[in-house]
Design a protein around this motif. Structure first.
Motif, short mmCIF file in Angstrom:
data_model
loop_
_atom_site.label_atom_id
_atom_site.label_comp_id
_atom_site.label_asym_id
_atom_site.label_seq_id
_atom_site.Cartn_x
_atom_site.Cartn_y
_atom_site.Cartn_z
N SER A 189 0.82 -1.22 0.00
CA SER A 189 0.00 0.00 0.00
C SER A 189 0.85 1.27 0.00
CB SER A 189 -0.94 0.00 1.21
OG SER A 189 -0.22 -0.16 2.42
N SER A 192 6.15 3.79 3.22
CA SER A 192 6.02 4.21 4.62
C SER A 192 6.93 5.41 4.83
CB SER A 192 6.43 3.06 5.55
OG SER A 192 5.65 1.91 5.31
N ARG A 212 4.38 6.61 9.99
CA ARG A 212 3.33 5.82 9.33
C ARG A 212 4.01 4.65 8.63
NH1 ARG A 212 1.12 8.96 12.05
NH2 ARG A 212 -0.62 10.34 11.57
N LYS A 214 3.22 1.20 6.43
CA LYS A 214 2.13 0.64 5.64
C LYS A 214 2.12 -0.89 5.71
CE LYS A 214 0.86 4.70 4.24
NZ LYS A 214 0.87 5.06 2.82
N ASP A 215 1.06 -1.48 5.15
CA ASP A 215 0.88 -2.93 5.17
C ASP A 215 1.98 -3.63 4.37
OD1 ASP A 215 -0.47 -5.31 5.79
OD2 ASP A 215 -1.46 -5.31 3.84
N ASN A 239 4.14 -3.49 10.79
CA ASN A 239 3.25 -2.97 9.76
C ASN A 239 2.06 -2.22 10.36
OD1 ASN A 239 4.88 -4.32 7.89
ND2 ASN A 239 3.61 -6.16 7.94
N ASN A 240 1.52 -1.30 9.54
CA ASN A 240 0.27 -0.60 9.88
C ASN A 240 0.32 0.13 11.23
OD1 ASN A 240 -1.19 -1.59 7.53
ND2 ASN A 240 -1.15 -3.59 8.55
N THR A 241 1.46 0.77 11.48
CA THR A 241 1.61 1.56 12.71
C THR A 241 1.45 3.04 12.39
OG1 THR A 241 3.07 -0.03 13.80
CG2 THR A 241 3.22 2.25 14.52
N LYS A 242 0.68 3.73 13.22
CA LYS A 242 0.56 5.18 13.16
C LYS A 242 0.91 5.74 14.53
CE LYS A 242 -3.20 5.14 9.74
NZ LYS A 242 -4.60 5.57 9.46
N ASN A 269 -2.22 0.67 16.15
CA ASN A 269 -1.77 -0.53 15.46
C ASN A 269 -2.79 -1.62 15.74
OD1 ASN A 269 -0.27 -3.29 15.51
ND2 ASN A 269 1.07 -1.98 14.29
#
Length: 313
Positions: A189, A192, A212, A214-215, A239-242, A269
Motif C-alpha cells: 500500500s 512508509s 506511518r 504501511k501494510d 506494519n500498519n503503525t501510526k 496498530n
C-alpha cells in the motif's frame, strides 16, 4: 591503538513490565532491544516480570578512508529519532561491516545474521529453536553540518525480502528536520514514512515526530521477515503503525548533573488496539524520566522513569 578499537558490555535486567511492554512480550515472546527472556511469574495477568540479559561488543580496524568492523550490536540508518528500517534500539545481532569515507561522502556494506522463530507443527502453540536468516545491507550518502541524505538497500536470503529506504536531514540555525521514506518487496500500500522537526537550545531540545508504516513493509501477513528475535527492525510494532509524538528534554547546565525528559503521543496498530488483547486500547501514552548524574567520569547515575497508557486499569 592507531588502527584498532574494541569494546564490549554485558547488561542484566530483572523488571516488572509496563502495560504496553507486557502485552508486547506476551505476543512476541521477546523484548525490544533485548530479545528472548525468562519468565519470573505465572504470567496469567499483570503485572508480569522477566529476567533477561544481553551482550554487545565490537572489534574495528581503520586506515585512511577504509574501515571494517566485526560487531554484535544493532546498526542505525538515518538521522531520525525513530528510524523505520534500522535502529540502535533493535535487538543485537552479529554483523561484518566494511565502510569507505571521503570528505562528506560515505558508503558501506554489511553482512548480518538475524534469528526468528517457527511454530512447532506437532504443538501449534509452541515455538521451536531459532531459525537463521542472513541479510546483506548497503548504504551510501552525503552529510555535512547543514544537510544530509542517504540511501539504503537491503536483501534477506531465506525467507526473502528486499527493502529500499531514503533518509535525510536539514539544519538551519538551531532548527532541524529529519525524514525517512521506505518500501519493500512485500509492501502492498505504498511507501512508509517518518518525519520529524524540532529545535536545539543550549540546555533543552524539543520536537515532534510522525510515523506511518504501511501494510507489508516488514513482511507479508503475520510473518515479519525484516526482523530479529521476532521483533521488526526499526519500528518495533511493525506494519500498519501510526504514531505521533511530541518530546522535550532539559539539562540544568552545560556540565549537567540533572536531566529531565518527557514524551507524549498517540498510537495506533491493529495488533495492539484489538479488543481481544488482555490490555486493549493503547491509543495515548505519556512517558517521563529524571536522571541524576553522580560521576560523569564513570558514567554513574540514577534514573526514575514513569510511563502510562490510556486503556490500562
Amino acid at each position: 591503538d592507531s588502527n584498532f578499537t574494541a569494546g564490549s558490555a554485558l547488561f542484566e535486567r530483572q523488571s516488572t513490565l509496563s502495560p504496553f511492554l507486557s502485552e508486547f512480550a506476551l505476543q512476541t515472546r521477546s523484548m525490544p532491544g533485548w530479545g528472548v527472556f525468562k519468565r519470573l511469574d505465572s504470567w496469567e495477568e499483570n503485572p508480569r516480570t522477566i529476567d533477561i540479559a544481553r551482550a554487545i561488543g565490537f572489534l574495528a580496524w581503520s586506515k585512511n578512508r577504509l574501515s571494517t568492523k566485526i560487531e554484535i550490536g544493532a546498526q542505525r540508518f538515518g538521522w531520525s529519532k525513530s528510524p523505520l528500517m534500522l535502529s540502535q534500539e533493535d535487538v543485537p545481532y552479529p554483523s561484518l561491516q566494511f565502510e569507505w569515507t571521503k570528505s562528506n561522502f560515505f558508503a558501506d556494506i554489511s553482512m548480518n545474521q538475524w534469528v526468528g522463530s517457527r511454530r512447532d507443527g506437532a504443538v501449534s502453540s509452541e515455538y521451536i529453536i531459532r531459525n537463521i536468516n542472513k541479510a546483506i545491507i548497503s548504504s551510501a550518502g552525503f552529510s555535512n553540518e547543514y544537510v544530509a541524505i542517504a540511501f539504503l538497500f537491503g536483501h534477506t536470503l531465506e525467507p526473502s525480502i528486499s527493502v529500499v529506504s531514503m533518509a535525510g536531514r536539514f539544519v538551519k540555525n538551531r532548527g532541524f528536520m529529519n525524514y525517512e521514506a521506505a518500501t519493500s518487496s512485500t509492501s502492498t500500500s505504498g511507501p512508509s514514512y517518518q518525519i520529524g522537526a524540532g529545535y536545539n537550545g543550549d540546555q533543552f531540545r524539543t520536537g515532534l515526530n510522525i510515523i506511518r508504516t504501511k501494510d507489508g513493509l516488514y513482511g507479508d501477513g503475520e510473518e515479519m521477515v525484516w526482523s530479529n528475535a521476532m521483533i521488526p527492525l526499526g519500528v518495533i510494532t511493525g506494519n500498519n503503525t501510526k504514531m505521533s509524538t511530541v518530546y522535550f528534554t532539559f539539562k540544568n547546565s552545560n556540565s549537567a548533573k540533572w536531566y529531565f525528559k518527557c514524551e507524549a503521543g498517540t498510537f495506533s496498530n491493529a495488533q495492539y488496539n484489538s479488543n481481544d488483547n488482555l490490555n486493549d486500547d493503547f491509543r495515548r501514552f505519556t512517558k517521563g524520566s529524571i536522571t541524576r548524574v553522580f560521576s560523569p567520569d564513570w558514567d554513574m547515575g540514577l534514573t526514575l522513569s514513569v510511563e502510562a497508557f490510556k486503556g490500562h486499569d
